[in-house]
Design an enzyme around this catalytic site. Structure first.
Site, PDB file in Angstrom:
ATOM      1  N   GLU A  18      55.121  36.147  57.262  1.00 21.39           N
ATOM      2  CA  GLU A  18      54.809  37.525  56.876  1.00 21.39           C
ATOM      3  C   GLU A  18      53.900  37.566  55.649  1.00 21.39           C
ATOM      4  O   GLU A  18      54.190  36.938  54.624  1.00 21.39           O
ATOM      5  CB  GLU A  18      56.121  38.292  56.593  1.00 21.39           C
ATOM      6  CG  GLU A  18      55.882  39.751  56.207  1.00 21.39           C
ATOM      7  CD  GLU A  18      57.125  40.627  56.292  1.00 21.39           C
ATOM      8  OE1 GLU A  18      58.165  40.171  56.804  1.00 21.39           O
ATOM      9  OE2 GLU A  18      57.040  41.786  55.830  1.00 21.39           O
ATOM     10  N   ASP A  48      68.169  39.940  63.211  1.00 21.73           N
ATOM     11  CA  ASP A  48      68.180  39.488  61.812  1.00 21.73           C
ATOM     12  C   ASP A  48      69.602  39.343  61.293  1.00 21.73           C
ATOM     13  O   ASP A  48      70.423  40.269  61.452  1.00 21.73           O
ATOM     14  CB  ASP A  48      67.469  40.526  60.920  1.00 21.73           C
ATOM     15  CG  ASP A  48      65.993  40.244  60.767  1.00 21.73           C
ATOM     16  OD1 ASP A  48      65.585  39.070  60.864  1.00 21.73           O
ATOM     17  OD2 ASP A  48      65.240  41.205  60.532  1.00 21.73           O
TER      18      ASP A  48
HETATM   19  O1  KIV Z   1      63.022  43.294  59.893  1.00 23.59           O
HETATM   20  C1  KIV Z   1      61.888  43.248  60.434  1.00 23.59           C
HETATM   21  O2  KIV Z   1      61.426  44.202  61.056  1.00 23.59           O
HETATM   22  C2  KIV Z   1      61.142  42.014  60.321  1.00 23.59           C
HETATM   23  C3  KIV Z   1      59.721  42.024  60.809  1.00 23.59           C
HETATM   24  C4  KIV Z   1      58.851  42.791  59.908  1.00 23.59           C
HETATM   25  C5  KIV Z   1      59.204  40.644  61.041  1.00 23.59           C
HETATM   26  O3  KIV Z   1      61.639  41.030  59.857  1.00 23.59           O
END
Ligand code: KIV
Length: 270
Positions: free
Chosen positions: A188, A89
């Site tokens: 989500e 991310d």
């Molecule tokens: O940060 C995370 O764990 C996520 C998932 C919930 C898809 O983005």
């Protein structure tokens, strides 16, 4: 048809899985030890999620985690992984301002952690950032529906896109993400009918969390799945273990054994 064995999962493998109607499995990891276990268990995609902000650091939201902290988690994970595709991310504040900042953040993640792809939350408002990252050769996973980095805009973690206006915008955004070159999209907490429609209309894999079963794959947070978290109980979560209580049990037995003088015994010393 025989299921193809993937020795190493790539973005191309995920597309093949969708094309062959093989479901994709995805799970979070933030550290070396658990990532190794997850990888050996055959999970296709490991997400170094910014949920590390909640799970690892105890923050209320995903907003505080920094790029340096994400790189630390991602490089710990990557050292353990031999098969899964590792997606990281981009944390809040590292890609929303402009596409140059977004590209620099994505490059730092790829260069400093050795990960394979990045994930960004949002649709048309971040399209220039996504395009620029992809132009640099970095695969991008999109994330629509409940996007936790926008929690203060939404106000709650409730199901998104229940009304037509938001659902239509989500469908438009999904088409846009496919068009500009994302290799997959996380959806989500949206109604399952909407998720099913998106997975049918869009050719890239749609990976759901709280989006029902008629999508191309599923993702959960590892600590929720193994029951290390206790308080978080959304309807979409299936717990496969109750590790929290097992750990408490083991530790209190250890403590009792110390107090009683039972630990260490003769075989547990030099
Ligand atoms: O940060 C995370 O764990 C996520 C998932 C919930 C898809 O983005």
């Amino acid at each position: 048809m025989n299921k193809k064995i993937y020795k190493r999962v790539t973005v191309k493998s995920l597309q093949e899985m969708k094309d062959n109607a093989e479901k994709i499995s995805m799970l979070t990891s933030y550290d070396f030890t658990l990532a190794g276990i997850v990888d050996k268990s055959g999970i296709d995609v490991i997400l170094v999620g910014d949920s590390a902000s909640n799970i690892m650091a105890g923050h209320e939201t995903t907003l505080p985690i920094t790029l340096d902290q994400m790189i630390y988690h991602a490089s710990s994970v990557i050292r353990a992984v031999e098969r899964a595709l590792v997606v990281v991310d981009l944390p809040f504040g590292t890609y929303q301002s402009d596409s140059q900042a977004a590209l620099e953040s994505a490059i730092r993640i790829m260069k400093e952690s050795g990960s394979h792809a990045v994930k960004l939350e949002g649709g048309k408002e971040i399209k220039d950032s996504i395009k620029r990252i992809i132009r640099a050769g970095i695969p991008v996973m999109g994330h629509l529906g409940l996007t936790p980095q926008s929690i203060y805009k939404f106000g709650t973690y409730t199901v998104r896109a229940k009304e037509d206006k938001e659902a239509n915008q989500l469908i438009e955004d999904a088409h846009l993400l496919e068009k500009i070159g994302c290799f997959a999209i996380v959806l989500e907490k949206v109604p399952s009918k909407l998720a099913e429609r998106v997975a049918k209309e869009i050719n890239i894999p749609i990976i759901g969390i709280g989006a029902g079963g008629n999508v191309d794959g599923q993702v959960l947070v590892l600590h929720d799945l193994i029951g290390m978290t206790k308080e978080f109980n959304p309807r979409f979560l299936r717990r496969y273990m109750n590790l929290h209580d097992e750990i408490v049990n083991a530790i209190s037995n250890f403590s009792d054994d110390i107090k009683s003088g039972d630990f260490p015994n003769e075989n547990e010393q030099y």
